[in-house]
Design an enzyme around this catalytic site. Structure first.
Site, mmCIF file in Angstrom:
data_model
loop_
_atom_site.group_PDB
_atom_site.id
_atom_site.type_symbol
_atom_site.label_atom_id
_atom_site.label_comp_id
_atom_site.label_asym_id
_atom_site.label_seq_id
_atom_site.Cartn_x
_atom_site.Cartn_y
_atom_site.Cartn_z
ATOM 1 N N GLY A 46 56.176 -5.526 -60.868
ATOM 2 C CA GLY A 46 55.514 -7.131 -60.293
ATOM 3 C C GLY A 46 56.179 -7.152 -58.664
ATOM 4 O O GLY A 46 56.852 -5.811 -59.012
ATOM 5 N N GLN A 51 56.921 -6.849 -50.061
ATOM 6 C CA GLN A 51 58.087 -5.845 -50.325
ATOM 7 C C GLN A 51 57.428 -4.574 -49.578
ATOM 8 O O GLN A 51 57.509 -3.782 -49.272
ATOM 9 C CB GLN A 51 58.190 -5.761 -51.951
ATOM 10 N N CYS A 93 64.221 -4.467 -59.790
ATOM 11 C CA CYS A 93 63.965 -5.131 -58.535
ATOM 12 C C CYS A 93 62.995 -4.131 -57.470
ATOM 13 O O CYS A 93 64.314 -2.908 -57.028
ATOM 14 C CB CYS A 93 64.200 -6.254 -57.383
ATOM 15 N N LEU A 94 61.844 -3.050 -57.617
ATOM 16 C CA LEU A 94 61.499 -2.006 -56.534
ATOM 17 C C LEU A 94 62.430 -2.445 -55.039
ATOM 18 O O LEU A 94 62.602 -1.265 -54.900
ATOM 19 C CB LEU A 94 60.387 -1.779 -56.651
ATOM 20 N N HIS A 135 59.992 -14.810 -59.801
ATOM 21 C CA HIS A 135 60.673 -13.642 -59.009
ATOM 22 C C HIS A 135 60.271 -13.384 -58.000
ATOM 23 O O HIS A 135 60.786 -13.112 -56.555
ATOM 24 C CB HIS A 135 61.352 -12.177 -60.240
ATOM 25 N N GLU A 136 58.742 -12.978 -58.155
ATOM 26 C CA GLU A 136 57.483 -12.627 -56.939
ATOM 27 C C GLU A 136 57.459 -14.057 -56.363
ATOM 28 O O GLU A 136 57.232 -13.939 -54.583
ATOM 29 C CB GLU A 136 56.458 -12.337 -58.020
ATOM 30 N N HIS A 139 60.398 -13.599 -53.292
ATOM 31 C CA HIS A 139 60.194 -12.996 -52.159
ATOM 32 C C HIS A 139 59.297 -13.830 -51.220
ATOM 33 O O HIS A 139 59.169 -12.954 -50.389
ATOM 34 C CB HIS A 139 59.115 -12.253 -53.471
HETATM 35 CO CO CO Z 1 61.979 -7.860 -56.672
#
Ligand code: CO
Length: 175
Positions: A46, A51, A93-94, A135-136, A139
Site C-alpha cells: 500500500g 508518503q 510501512c514504506l 493503515h492507508e 496516512h
Molecule cells: Co504506511
C-alpha cells in the site's frame, strides 16, 4: 509514468491530514498511475499520497500474493464506514523502512471510496486487506501505525527507527 520519491518519518507530510480530491481529471489519473508504479517498485502492499508528499486523499493497495495476479485497488477519498472484530498484524510501512510493529485494529471493515472517475464504490474486507485499508486511510489523516501501539511501544519503536535510519544513512541507502 514516473517513480515518485517516498518520504520517510519524520517528514511533515506524514503527520498532516490530506485534502479531499474534488477534480477527477487527467492530472489525478497520472498521479494514481505514478503512485501505483512507485508502490510496486518499492514492493509495498500500500502507498498513500502523503508518503510522496502530496496532500491529496488518494491511496493504492495491492495485497495479492507473489503467485497471484495483481489486484490493484485505487482509492480516492476513502472512508471507513463500518468496522468490527479484531485483528493483530505485524505492520510495516514504506516511510519506516525495516520497522515492524504489532498493531491491533478492527478485523473487518467496510470502506466507501471513489475511483479515478469519481464514481462511488464500497468494499468489504478482512485479514491483510482490512489492515492495509485502515493503515492507508490513517496516512490520509496524518496518522501513522506507531500512533496505534500505545505510548511506550511508540517511543521504543521510534528509538529503534532512529538507529535504523542512522545506519541506512551511513550505508548510503537513504539520504
Ligand atoms: Co504506511
Amino acid at each position: 509514468m514516473s517513480l515518485l520519491h517516498i518520504v520517510k518519518y519524520p517528514h511533515a507530510a506524514l503527520t498532516t491530514p490530506a485534502a479531499p480530491v474534488v477534480a477527477f481529471d487527467a492530472a489525478l489519473a497520472t498521479f494514481i498511475d505514478d503512485l501505483a508504479e512507485t508502490m510496486y517498485a518499492a514492493e509495498g502492499v500500500g502507498l498513500a499520497a502523503n508518503q510522496v508528499a502530496e496532500l491529496k486523499r488518494v491511496c493504492v493497495i495491492d495485497c495479492a500474493g507473489q503467485d497471484e495476479p495483481a489486484a490493484l485497488l485505487e482509492l480516492v477519498n476513502p472512508q471507513v464506514v463500518h468496522g468490527d472484530g479484531k485483528i493483530v498484524w505485524e505492520e510495516g510501512c514504506l516511510s519506516f523502512p525495516e520497522l515492524y510493529e504489532r498493531v491491533t485494529r478492527p478485523g473487518h471493515v467496510r470502506v466507501a471510496y471513489q475511483d479515478r472517475t469519481g464514481a462511488a464504490h464500497e468494499i468489504e474486507a478482512d485479514g491483510l486487506l482490512a489492515v492495509a485499508l485502515q493503515h492507508e486511510i490513517d496516512h490520509l489523516d496524518g496518522v501513522l501505525f506507531i500512533d496505534r501501539i500505545g505510548p511506550l511501544a511508540r517511543r521504543r519503536a521510534l528509538d529503534r527507527f532512529t538507529k535504523i535510519m542512522a545506519r541506512r544513512r551511513a550505508d548510503g541507502i537513504d539520504d
